[in-house]
Design a protein around this motif. Structure first.
Motif, PDB file in Angstrom:
ATOM      1  N   GLU A  58       0.818  -1.219   0.000  1.00 56.60           N
ATOM      2  CA  GLU A  58       0.000   0.000   0.000  1.00 56.60           C
ATOM      3  C   GLU A  58       0.853   1.269   0.000  1.00 56.60           C
ATOM      4  O   GLU A  58       0.434   2.319  -0.470  1.00 56.60           O
ATOM      5  CB  GLU A  58      -0.939  -0.001   1.218  1.00 56.60           C
ATOM      6  CG  GLU A  58      -2.090  -0.969   1.025  1.00 56.60           C
ATOM      7  CD  GLU A  58      -2.866  -1.227   2.309  1.00 56.60           C
ATOM      8  OE1 GLU A  58      -3.775  -2.077   2.266  1.00 56.60           O
ATOM      9  OE2 GLU A  58      -2.564  -0.597   3.348  1.00 56.60           O
ATOM     10  N   PHE A  59       2.053   1.127   0.520  1.00 57.30           N
ATOM     11  CA  PHE A  59       2.923   2.302   0.620  1.00 57.30           C
ATOM     12  C   PHE A  59       3.618   2.633  -0.701  1.00 57.30           C
ATOM     13  O   PHE A  59       3.970   3.786  -0.972  1.00 57.30           O
ATOM     14  CB  PHE A  59       3.966   2.056   1.731  1.00 57.30           C
ATOM     15  CG  PHE A  59       5.196   2.864   1.567  1.00 57.30           C
ATOM     16  CD1 PHE A  59       5.198   4.226   1.854  1.00 57.30           C
ATOM     17  CD2 PHE A  59       6.366   2.298   1.075  1.00 57.30           C
ATOM     18  CE1 PHE A  59       6.332   4.992   1.657  1.00 57.30           C
ATOM     19  CE2 PHE A  59       7.496   3.056   0.875  1.00 57.30           C
ATOM     20  CZ  PHE A  59       7.484   4.406   1.171  1.00 57.30           C
ATOM     21  N   LEU A  60       3.789   1.619  -1.570  1.00 51.39           N
ATOM     22  CA  LEU A  60       4.649   1.761  -2.756  1.00 51.39           C
ATOM     23  C   LEU A  60       4.434   3.042  -3.582  1.00 51.39           C
ATOM     24  O   LEU A  60       5.407   3.674  -4.000  1.00 51.39           O
ATOM     25  CB  LEU A  60       4.545   0.516  -3.653  1.00 51.39           C
ATOM     26  CG  LEU A  60       5.295  -0.716  -3.113  1.00 51.39           C
ATOM     27  CD1 LEU A  60       5.105  -1.905  -4.046  1.00 51.39           C
ATOM     28  CD2 LEU A  60       6.774  -0.434  -2.907  1.00 51.39           C
ATOM     29  N   PRO A  61       3.195   3.475  -3.824  1.00 50.83           N
ATOM     30  CA  PRO A  61       3.033   4.697  -4.634  1.00 50.83           C
ATOM     31  C   PRO A  61       3.695   5.933  -4.011  1.00 50.83           C
ATOM     32  O   PRO A  61       3.867   6.943  -4.688  1.00 50.83           O
ATOM     33  CB  PRO A  61       1.509   4.879  -4.702  1.00 50.83           C
ATOM     34  CG  PRO A  61       0.936   3.539  -4.387  1.00 50.83           C
ATOM     35  CD  PRO A  61       1.906   2.863  -3.479  1.00 50.83           C
ATOM     36  N   GLU A  62       4.064   5.845  -2.744  1.00 54.54           N
ATOM     37  CA  GLU A  62       4.607   7.035  -2.076  1.00 54.54           C
ATOM     38  C   GLU A  62       6.131   7.039  -1.966  1.00 54.54           C
ATOM     39  O   GLU A  62       6.709   7.861  -1.244  1.00 54.54           O
ATOM     40  CB  GLU A  62       4.018   7.146  -0.668  1.00 54.54           C
ATOM     41  CG  GLU A  62       2.540   7.452  -0.663  1.00 54.54           C
ATOM     42  CD  GLU A  62       1.936   7.253   0.707  1.00 54.54           C
ATOM     43  OE1 GLU A  62       2.526   7.738   1.687  1.00 54.54           O
ATOM     44  OE2 GLU A  62       0.892   6.576   0.790  1.00 54.54           O
ATOM     45  N   VAL A  63       6.795   6.118  -2.693  1.00 54.66           N
ATOM     46  CA  VAL A  63       8.245   6.016  -2.491  1.00 54.66           C
ATOM     47  C   VAL A  63       9.015   7.279  -2.876  1.00 54.66           C
ATOM     48  O   VAL A  63      10.155   7.466  -2.441  1.00 54.66           O
ATOM     49  CB  VAL A  63       8.903   4.817  -3.237  1.00 54.66           C
ATOM     50  CG1 VAL A  63       8.570   3.499  -2.596  1.00 54.66           C
ATOM     51  CG2 VAL A  63       8.578   4.822  -4.706  1.00 54.66           C
ATOM     52  N   SER A  64       8.419   8.136  -3.678  1.00 54.74           N
ATOM     53  CA  SER A  64       9.157   9.343  -4.085  1.00 54.74           C
ATOM     54  C   SER A  64       9.194  10.400  -2.975  1.00 54.74           C
ATOM     55  O   SER A  64       9.903  11.393  -3.073  1.00 54.74           O
ATOM     56  CB  SER A  64       8.513   9.942  -5.336  1.00 54.74           C
ATOM     57  OG  SER A  64       7.145  10.183  -5.085  1.00 54.74           O
ATOM     58  N   ARG A  65       8.431  10.171  -1.921  1.00 56.68           N
ATOM     59  CA  ARG A  65       8.399  11.140  -0.803  1.00 56.68           C
ATOM     60  C   ARG A  65       9.424  10.780   0.262  1.00 56.68           C
ATOM     61  O   ARG A  65       9.682   9.606   0.507  1.00 56.68           O
ATOM     62  CB  ARG A  65       7.016  11.132  -0.137  1.00 56.68           C
ATOM     63  CG  ARG A  65       5.876  11.369  -1.085  1.00 56.68           C
ATOM     64  CD  ARG A  65       5.762  12.822  -1.423  1.00 56.68           C
ATOM     65  NE  ARG A  65       4.714  13.066  -2.403  1.00 56.68           N
ATOM     66  CZ  ARG A  65       4.582  14.190  -3.073  1.00 56.68           C
ATOM     67  NH1 ARG A  65       5.418  15.188  -2.886  1.00 56.68           N
ATOM     68  NH2 ARG A  65       3.620  14.336  -3.945  1.00 56.68           N
ATOM     69  N   TYR A  66       9.944  11.785   0.935  1.00 52.68           N
ATOM     70  CA  TYR A  66      10.803  11.502   2.089  1.00 52.68           C
ATOM     71  C   TYR A  66       9.981  10.849   3.199  1.00 52.68           C
ATOM     72  O   TYR A  66       8.779  11.113   3.321  1.00 52.68           O
ATOM     73  CB  TYR A  66      11.397  12.797   2.640  1.00 52.68           C
ATOM     74  CG  TYR A  66      12.628  13.243   1.897  1.00 52.68           C
ATOM     75  CD1 TYR A  66      13.864  12.668   2.191  1.00 52.68           C
ATOM     76  CD2 TYR A  66      12.561  14.222   0.917  1.00 52.68           C
ATOM     77  CE1 TYR A  66      14.994  13.069   1.501  1.00 52.68           C
ATOM     78  CE2 TYR A  66      13.684  14.633   0.233  1.00 52.68           C
ATOM     79  CZ  TYR A  66      14.904  14.045   0.527  1.00 52.68           C
ATOM     80  OH  TYR A  66      16.024  14.436  -0.143  1.00 52.68           O
ATOM     81  N   PRO A  67      10.646  10.028   4.013  1.00 52.97           N
ATOM     82  CA  PRO A  67       9.912   9.427   5.134  1.00 52.97           C
ATOM     83  C   PRO A  67       9.591  10.460   6.220  1.00 52.97           C
ATOM     84  O   PRO A  67      10.152  11.547   6.229  1.00 52.97           O
ATOM     85  CB  PRO A  67      10.900   8.397   5.685  1.00 52.97           C
ATOM     86  CG  PRO A  67      12.235   8.740   5.147  1.00 52.97           C
ATOM     87  CD  PRO A  67      12.044   9.601   3.939  1.00 52.97           C
ATOM     88  N   LEU A  68       8.711  10.069   7.135  1.00 50.86           N
ATOM     89  CA  LEU A  68       8.497  10.899   8.321  1.00 50.86           C
ATOM     90  C   LEU A  68       9.786  10.851   9.140  1.00 50.86           C
ATOM     91  O   LEU A  68      10.254   9.768   9.500  1.00 50.86           O
ATOM     92  CB  LEU A  68       7.374  10.322   9.182  1.00 50.86           C
ATOM     93  CG  LEU A  68       5.936  10.501   8.716  1.00 50.86           C
ATOM     94  CD1 LEU A  68       4.992   9.855   9.712  1.00 50.86           C
ATOM     95  CD2 LEU A  68       5.624  11.992   8.580  1.00 50.86           C
ATOM     96  N   GLY A  69      10.337  12.014   9.404  1.00 52.53           N
ATOM     97  CA  GLY A  69      11.633  12.049  10.094  1.00 52.53           C
ATOM     98  C   GLY A  69      11.566  11.509  11.503  1.00 52.53           C
ATOM     99  O   GLY A  69      12.511  10.888  11.995  1.00 52.53           O
ATOM    100  N   ASP A  70      10.422  11.734  12.154  1.00 58.29           N
ATOM    101  CA  ASP A  70      10.357  11.364  13.579  1.00 58.29           C
ATOM    102  C   ASP A  70       9.674  10.015  13.792  1.00 58.29           C
ATOM    103  O   ASP A  70       9.363   9.655  14.921  1.00 58.29           O
ATOM    104  CB  ASP A  70       9.643  12.460  14.378  1.00 58.29           C
ATOM    105  CG  ASP A  70       8.184  12.633  13.932  1.00 58.29           C
ATOM    106  OD1 ASP A  70       7.759  11.959  12.951  1.00 58.29           O
ATOM    107  OD2 ASP A  70       7.467  13.434  14.558  1.00 58.29           O
TER     108      ASP A  70
END
Ligand SMILES: Cc1ncc(COP(=O)(O)O)c(C=O)c1O
Length: 366
Positions: A58-70
Protein backbone atom coordinates in the motif's frame (compact mmCIF):
# COMPACT_ATOMS: atom_id res chain seq x y z
CA UNK A 1 49.02 12.47 -3.30
CA UNK A 2 46.47 11.59 -0.71
CA UNK A 3 47.24 8.90 1.84
CA UNK A 4 43.87 7.61 3.10
CA UNK A 5 45.42 5.23 5.59
CA UNK A 6 47.43 8.02 7.15
CA UNK A 7 44.36 10.25 7.31
CA UNK A 8 42.32 7.49 9.01
CA UNK A 9 45.05 6.86 11.57
CA UNK A 10 46.29 3.62 13.14
CA UNK A 11 43.30 3.00 15.41
CA UNK A 12 40.86 2.66 12.52
CA UNK A 13 43.25 0.57 10.48
CA UNK A 14 43.43 -1.98 13.27
CA UNK A 15 39.69 -2.60 12.85
CA UNK A 16 38.48 -5.54 10.82
CA UNK A 17 35.28 -4.71 8.93
CA UNK A 18 32.20 -6.53 10.30
CA UNK A 19 31.96 -9.97 8.72
CA UNK A 20 28.36 -10.85 7.90
CA UNK A 21 27.23 -14.41 7.17
CA UNK A 22 28.28 -15.56 3.68
CA UNK A 23 25.70 -14.69 1.00
CA UNK A 24 23.83 -17.69 -0.45
CA UNK A 25 24.62 -16.80 -4.08
CA UNK A 26 28.36 -16.81 -3.38
CA UNK A 27 28.21 -20.22 -1.67
CA UNK A 28 26.06 -21.58 -4.49
CA UNK A 29 28.73 -20.52 -6.97
CA UNK A 30 31.63 -21.87 -4.93
CA UNK A 31 30.11 -25.17 -3.81
CA UNK A 32 28.13 -25.98 -6.93
CA UNK A 33 25.26 -26.99 -4.61
CA UNK A 34 21.91 -25.87 -6.01
CA UNK A 35 19.94 -25.70 -2.76
CA UNK A 36 22.16 -23.67 -0.45
CA UNK A 37 20.72 -22.97 2.98
CA UNK A 38 21.73 -20.05 5.19
CA UNK A 39 21.63 -20.57 8.91
CA UNK A 40 24.20 -17.90 9.65
CA UNK A 41 22.52 -14.63 10.56
CA UNK A 42 19.74 -15.51 13.02
CA UNK A 43 17.07 -14.44 10.59
CA UNK A 44 13.42 -15.40 10.75
CA UNK A 45 12.82 -18.31 8.34
CA UNK A 46 9.05 -17.66 8.10
CA UNK A 47 9.31 -14.00 7.16
CA UNK A 48 7.26 -11.06 8.39
CA UNK A 49 3.56 -10.78 9.19
CA UNK A 50 1.33 -10.75 6.08
CA UNK A 51 -0.01 -7.48 7.50
CA UNK A 52 3.47 -5.96 7.12
CA UNK A 53 3.72 -7.15 3.51
CA UNK A 54 0.32 -5.61 2.76
CA UNK A 55 1.41 -2.33 4.36
CA UNK A 56 4.46 -2.29 2.11
CA UNK A 57 2.33 -2.80 -0.99
CA UNK A 58 0.00 0.00 0.00
CA UNK A 59 2.92 2.30 0.62
CA UNK A 60 4.65 1.76 -2.76
CA UNK A 61 3.03 4.70 -4.63
CA UNK A 62 4.61 7.03 -2.08
CA UNK A 63 8.24 6.02 -2.49
CA UNK A 64 9.16 9.34 -4.08
CA UNK A 65 8.40 11.14 -0.80
CA UNK A 66 10.80 11.50 2.09
CA UNK A 67 9.91 9.43 5.13
CA UNK A 68 8.50 10.90 8.32
CA UNK A 69 11.63 12.05 10.09
CA UNK A 70 10.36 11.36 13.58
CA UNK A 71 8.80 7.93 12.83
CA UNK A 72 5.64 9.35 14.41
CA UNK A 73 3.17 6.52 13.77
CA UNK A 74 5.67 3.80 14.56
CA UNK A 75 6.57 5.52 17.81
CA UNK A 76 2.88 5.86 18.61
CA UNK A 77 2.41 2.11 18.08
CA UNK A 78 5.47 1.32 20.23
CA UNK A 79 4.21 3.72 22.90
CA UNK A 80 0.84 1.94 23.07
CA UNK A 81 2.33 -1.53 23.06
CA UNK A 82 5.01 -0.94 25.69
CA UNK A 83 3.25 1.64 27.85
CA UNK A 84 5.97 4.27 27.48
CA UNK A 85 5.64 7.92 26.43
CA UNK A 86 6.39 8.84 22.83
CA UNK A 87 9.25 11.07 23.95
CA UNK A 88 10.88 8.03 25.55
CA UNK A 89 11.22 6.32 22.13
CA UNK A 90 13.73 6.74 19.32
CA UNK A 91 13.59 4.73 16.10
CA UNK A 92 16.68 3.79 14.16
CA UNK A 93 17.82 1.91 11.07
CA UNK A 94 18.23 -1.27 13.08
CA UNK A 95 19.89 -1.61 16.47
CA UNK A 96 23.14 -1.02 14.62
CA UNK A 97 22.30 2.60 14.01
CA UNK A 98 20.95 3.05 17.51
CA UNK A 99 24.26 1.89 18.99
CA UNK A 100 26.07 4.32 16.70
CA UNK A 101 23.79 7.21 17.66
CA UNK A 102 24.20 6.50 21.37
CA UNK A 103 27.95 6.50 20.91
CA UNK A 104 27.98 9.70 18.85
CA UNK A 105 25.92 11.37 21.56
CA UNK A 106 27.70 10.07 24.63
CA UNK A 107 31.00 8.36 23.82
CA UNK A 108 33.67 10.95 22.98
CA UNK A 109 37.35 10.06 22.62
CA UNK A 110 38.79 9.06 25.98
CA UNK A 111 35.60 7.35 27.20
CA UNK A 112 34.62 3.70 27.01
CA UNK A 113 31.85 1.17 26.89
CA UNK A 114 32.05 -2.18 28.70
CA UNK A 115 30.50 -5.44 27.50
CA UNK A 116 30.79 -9.15 28.20
CA UNK A 117 32.76 -11.13 25.61
CA UNK A 118 31.82 -12.83 23.34
CA UNK A 119 28.91 -10.63 22.37
CA UNK A 120 27.76 -8.48 19.47
CA UNK A 121 30.92 -7.18 17.76
CA UNK A 122 29.45 -3.81 16.83
CA UNK A 123 29.67 -2.60 20.44
CA UNK A 124 33.43 -2.67 19.88
CA UNK A 125 33.70 -1.65 16.21
CA UNK A 126 31.50 1.44 16.54
CA UNK A 127 33.34 2.58 19.70
CA UNK A 128 36.69 2.27 17.97
CA UNK A 129 35.36 4.05 14.88
CA UNK A 130 34.81 7.10 17.08
CA UNK A 131 38.28 6.70 18.59
CA UNK A 132 36.68 5.73 21.88
CA UNK A 133 37.04 2.29 23.48
CA UNK A 134 35.04 -0.81 24.30
CA UNK A 135 36.39 -3.04 27.06
CA UNK A 136 35.48 -6.69 26.62
CA UNK A 137 35.02 -8.71 29.81
CA UNK A 138 35.31 -12.47 29.21
CA UNK A 139 32.30 -14.56 30.19
CA UNK A 140 32.80 -17.55 32.51
CA UNK A 141 33.70 -20.96 31.17
CA UNK A 142 30.00 -21.91 31.00
CA UNK A 143 29.43 -18.68 28.98
CA UNK A 144 27.45 -17.01 31.80
CA UNK A 145 28.17 -13.33 32.38
CA UNK A 146 30.57 -12.52 35.21
CA UNK A 147 28.77 -9.44 36.54
CA UNK A 148 31.42 -8.92 39.21
CA UNK A 149 34.11 -8.70 36.53
CA UNK A 150 31.93 -6.35 34.46
CA UNK A 151 31.59 -4.08 37.51
CA UNK A 152 35.33 -4.16 38.05
CA UNK A 153 35.95 -3.16 34.42
CA UNK A 154 33.82 -0.03 34.83
CA UNK A 155 36.09 2.97 35.44
CA UNK A 156 35.63 6.73 35.72
CA UNK A 157 35.53 7.03 31.92
CA UNK A 158 32.87 4.36 31.38
CA UNK A 159 29.65 5.65 29.82
CA UNK A 160 27.92 2.42 28.82
CA UNK A 161 27.55 -1.21 29.75
CA UNK A 162 26.03 -3.27 26.93
CA UNK A 163 24.16 -6.41 27.93
CA UNK A 164 22.67 -8.50 25.13
CA UNK A 165 19.92 -10.62 26.68
CA UNK A 166 19.72 -13.26 25.23
CA UNK A 167 23.34 -12.90 24.24
CA UNK A 168 24.70 -13.45 20.75
CA UNK A 169 26.53 -15.78 20.06
CA UNK A 170 26.06 -17.81 23.26
CA UNK A 171 22.24 -17.84 23.26
CA UNK A 172 22.26 -17.53 27.07
CA UNK A 173 20.02 -15.16 29.01
CA UNK A 174 20.18 -13.85 32.56
CA UNK A 175 17.30 -13.18 34.94
CA UNK A 176 15.82 -10.07 36.52
CA UNK A 177 17.55 -10.55 39.87
CA UNK A 178 20.99 -10.62 38.26
CA UNK A 179 20.14 -7.42 36.43
CA UNK A 180 18.80 -5.53 39.45
CA UNK A 181 21.70 -6.70 41.65
CA UNK A 182 24.04 -5.37 39.00
CA UNK A 183 22.17 -2.07 38.61
CA UNK A 184 22.13 -1.59 42.38
CA UNK A 185 25.91 -1.89 42.52
CA UNK A 186 26.70 0.19 39.42
CA UNK A 187 27.37 3.93 39.43
CA UNK A 188 24.06 5.51 38.40
CA UNK A 189 25.69 7.72 35.77
CA UNK A 190 26.70 4.74 33.64
CA UNK A 191 24.09 3.81 31.01
CA UNK A 192 23.12 0.14 30.91
CA UNK A 193 21.84 -0.80 27.47
CA UNK A 194 19.73 -3.94 27.42
CA UNK A 195 20.08 -5.22 23.87
CA UNK A 196 16.94 -7.32 23.58
CA UNK A 197 17.25 -8.27 19.89
CA UNK A 198 16.19 -11.87 20.61
CA UNK A 199 13.91 -11.41 23.61
CA UNK A 200 10.77 -12.69 21.87
CA UNK A 201 12.34 -16.17 21.74
CA UNK A 202 13.43 -16.31 25.39
CA UNK A 203 11.59 -18.79 27.60
CA UNK A 204 13.16 -18.53 31.03
CA UNK A 205 10.40 -17.36 33.33
CA UNK A 206 12.49 -14.76 35.15
CA UNK A 207 13.54 -12.74 32.09
CA UNK A 208 13.93 -9.13 33.25
CA UNK A 209 11.02 -6.80 32.58
CA UNK A 210 13.44 -4.11 31.46
CA UNK A 211 10.74 -1.69 30.34
CA UNK A 212 9.20 -1.75 33.83
CA UNK A 213 12.63 -1.45 35.46
CA UNK A 214 13.32 1.73 33.44
CA UNK A 215 10.89 3.52 35.77
CA UNK A 216 13.15 2.81 38.74
CA UNK A 217 16.55 2.98 37.01
CA UNK A 218 16.92 6.17 34.96
CA UNK A 219 20.20 4.85 33.53
CA UNK A 220 18.53 1.74 32.05
CA UNK A 221 18.01 1.79 28.26
CA UNK A 222 16.24 -0.89 26.22
CA UNK A 223 16.96 -1.66 22.58
CA UNK A 224 14.65 -3.75 20.39
CA UNK A 225 14.78 -4.69 16.73
CA UNK A 226 12.41 -5.74 13.97
CA UNK A 227 15.19 -7.80 12.34
CA UNK A 228 14.72 -11.06 14.21
CA UNK A 229 11.32 -12.40 15.38
CA UNK A 230 9.51 -9.75 13.32
CA UNK A 231 11.27 -10.94 10.16
CA UNK A 232 12.19 -7.51 8.80
CA UNK A 233 16.01 -7.68 8.78
CA UNK A 234 16.30 -6.15 5.34
CA UNK A 235 14.15 -3.15 6.25
CA UNK A 236 16.59 -1.98 8.95
CA UNK A 237 14.38 -0.89 11.81
CA UNK A 238 14.65 -0.94 15.57
CA UNK A 239 13.93 1.30 18.52
CA UNK A 240 15.38 2.55 21.75
CA UNK A 241 13.41 3.10 24.95
CA UNK A 242 15.05 5.44 27.45
CA UNK A 243 14.52 8.35 29.78
CA UNK A 244 13.20 11.28 27.77
CA UNK A 245 16.25 13.41 28.54
CA UNK A 246 18.45 10.71 27.03
CA UNK A 247 16.24 10.50 23.93
CA UNK A 248 16.30 14.29 23.64
CA UNK A 249 20.10 14.25 23.45
CA UNK A 250 20.26 11.39 20.94
CA UNK A 251 17.64 13.11 18.73
CA UNK A 252 20.18 15.89 18.17
CA UNK A 253 22.59 13.57 16.34
CA UNK A 254 20.02 11.46 14.47
CA UNK A 255 20.10 11.87 10.67
CA UNK A 256 16.85 13.59 9.66
CA UNK A 257 15.36 10.64 7.73
CA UNK A 258 17.13 7.71 9.31
CA UNK A 259 14.32 5.14 9.06
CA UNK A 260 12.84 4.54 5.60
CA UNK A 261 9.07 4.96 5.32
CA UNK A 262 8.79 1.39 3.99
CA UNK A 263 10.42 0.20 7.21
CA UNK A 264 8.16 2.39 9.35
CA UNK A 265 4.90 1.17 7.81
CA UNK A 266 5.97 -2.47 7.86
CA UNK A 267 7.21 -2.33 11.44
CA UNK A 268 4.01 -0.61 12.61
CA UNK A 269 1.87 -3.29 10.94
CA UNK A 270 4.10 -6.07 12.28
CA UNK A 271 3.76 -4.75 15.83
CA UNK A 272 0.00 -5.21 15.56
CA UNK A 273 0.21 -8.92 14.69
CA UNK A 274 0.95 -10.80 17.91
CA UNK A 275 -0.43 -14.01 16.41
CA UNK A 276 2.36 -14.01 13.85
CA UNK A 277 5.03 -13.59 16.51
CA UNK A 278 3.45 -16.47 18.47
CA UNK A 279 3.73 -18.61 15.34
CA UNK A 280 7.36 -17.61 14.74
CA UNK A 281 8.29 -18.32 18.35
CA UNK A 282 6.48 -21.69 18.39
CA UNK A 283 8.14 -22.78 15.15
CA UNK A 284 11.52 -21.72 16.51
CA UNK A 285 10.99 -23.79 19.67
CA UNK A 286 10.02 -26.78 17.59
CA UNK A 287 13.05 -26.41 15.30
CA UNK A 288 15.38 -25.87 18.22
CA UNK A 289 14.11 -29.01 19.97
CA UNK A 290 14.46 -30.99 16.77
CA UNK A 291 18.09 -29.87 16.39
CA UNK A 292 18.77 -30.70 20.07
CA UNK A 293 17.38 -34.20 19.45
CA UNK A 294 19.51 -34.75 16.34
CA UNK A 295 22.65 -33.49 18.09
CA UNK A 296 21.99 -35.82 21.02
CA UNK A 297 21.67 -38.74 18.63
CA UNK A 298 25.05 -37.80 17.14
CA UNK A 299 26.56 -37.38 20.60
CA UNK A 300 27.37 -33.73 19.85
CA UNK A 301 27.30 -31.17 22.65
CA UNK A 302 25.51 -27.83 22.33
CA UNK A 303 24.72 -24.80 24.45
CA UNK A 304 20.97 -24.76 25.27
CA UNK A 305 19.64 -21.51 23.89
CA UNK A 306 17.07 -18.83 24.74
CA UNK A 307 17.24 -17.47 21.19
CA UNK A 308 16.85 -18.57 17.57
CA UNK A 309 20.42 -19.86 17.21
CA UNK A 310 22.75 -22.06 19.20
CA UNK A 311 26.41 -22.88 19.67
CA UNK A 312 27.25 -26.43 18.64
CA UNK A 313 30.49 -28.02 19.86
CA UNK A 314 31.92 -29.70 16.78
CA UNK A 315 35.62 -30.05 17.59
CA UNK A 316 37.48 -28.07 14.97
CA UNK A 317 34.98 -25.26 14.37
CA UNK A 318 36.70 -23.80 11.33
CA UNK A 319 37.03 -27.14 9.58
CA UNK A 320 33.41 -28.09 10.21
CA UNK A 321 32.23 -24.64 9.08
CA UNK A 322 34.24 -25.03 5.84
CA UNK A 323 33.05 -28.58 5.25
CA UNK A 324 29.43 -27.56 5.78
CA UNK A 325 29.91 -24.73 3.27
CA UNK A 326 31.03 -27.27 0.69
CA UNK A 327 27.78 -29.11 1.41
CA UNK A 328 25.83 -25.90 0.81
CA UNK A 329 25.07 -25.16 4.48
CA UNK A 330 26.11 -21.73 5.72
CA UNK A 331 26.66 -21.52 9.49
CA UNK A 332 28.94 -19.20 11.42
CA UNK A 333 32.40 -19.79 12.82
CA UNK A 334 33.35 -17.08 15.29
CA UNK A 335 36.64 -18.47 16.53
CA UNK A 336 38.77 -17.00 19.29
CA UNK A 337 39.93 -18.82 22.38
CA UNK A 338 36.48 -19.69 23.76
CA UNK A 339 34.74 -20.53 20.48
CA UNK A 340 37.42 -22.38 18.52
CA UNK A 341 35.53 -25.66 18.84
CA UNK A 342 32.05 -24.27 18.11
CA UNK A 343 29.93 -23.23 15.18
CA UNK A 344 26.83 -21.09 15.61
CA UNK A 345 23.75 -22.24 13.75
CA UNK A 346 20.45 -20.40 13.37
CA UNK A 347 17.21 -22.35 13.63
CA UNK A 348 15.68 -22.53 10.15
CA UNK A 349 12.59 -24.07 8.61
CA UNK A 350 11.87 -27.73 9.38
CA UNK A 351 13.45 -28.69 6.04
CA UNK A 352 16.54 -26.54 6.63
CA UNK A 353 17.01 -28.00 10.10
CA UNK A 354 16.74 -31.50 8.67
CA UNK A 355 19.37 -30.74 6.00
CA UNK A 356 21.64 -29.16 8.61
CA UNK A 357 21.44 -32.26 10.82
CA UNK A 358 22.04 -34.58 7.87
CA UNK A 359 25.04 -32.63 6.57
CA UNK A 360 26.54 -32.18 10.02
CA UNK A 361 26.34 -35.94 10.61
CA UNK A 362 28.09 -36.47 7.28
CA UNK A 363 30.83 -33.93 8.01
CA UNK A 364 31.42 -35.33 11.50
CA UNK A 365 31.27 -38.91 10.24
CA UNK A 366 28.49 -39.87 12.71
C1 LIG B 1 22.74 -8.94 19.94
C2 LIG B 1 22.46 -8.20 18.68
N1 LIG B 1 22.17 -6.91 18.76
C3 LIG B 1 21.90 -6.19 17.66
C4 LIG B 1 21.94 -6.74 16.40
C5 LIG B 1 21.69 -5.87 15.20
O1 LIG B 1 20.41 -5.96 14.78
P1 LIG B 1 19.78 -4.94 13.75
O2 LIG B 1 19.45 -5.73 12.56
O3 LIG B 1 18.59 -4.39 14.46
O4 LIG B 1 20.78 -3.86 13.46
C6 LIG B 1 22.24 -8.09 16.26
C7 LIG B 1 22.31 -8.69 14.93
O5 LIG B 1 22.63 -9.79 14.69
C8 LIG B 1 22.52 -8.83 17.43
O6 LIG B 1 22.84 -10.13 17.35
Amino acid sequence: MIDYKKLAGPELLRLDPYKPGKPMKEVQRESGVENVIKLASNENPIGPSPKALKALEEFLPEVSRYPLGDSYYLRRAVSEKFGVDMDEILCGAGSDEIIQLLYIAFLPKGTNAVAPFPSFSEYYIFAKSLRADCKWVPVREDFSIDFGAVLKAVDENTRFVFLANPNNPTGLAFGEKELTDFLDRLRPDVMVVMDEAYIEFAERPDMPDSVKLMKKYKNLLVMRTFSKAYGLASMRCGFLLADKECIDVVQRVRPPFNVSMAAQVMAEAALGDDAHIDKVVAQNAEGRNYIYGELKKMGVEYVPTEANFMLVKVGDGRRVFDELLKEGVITRFLGGEQLESYIRVSVGTAEENRIFAEKLAKVLGR
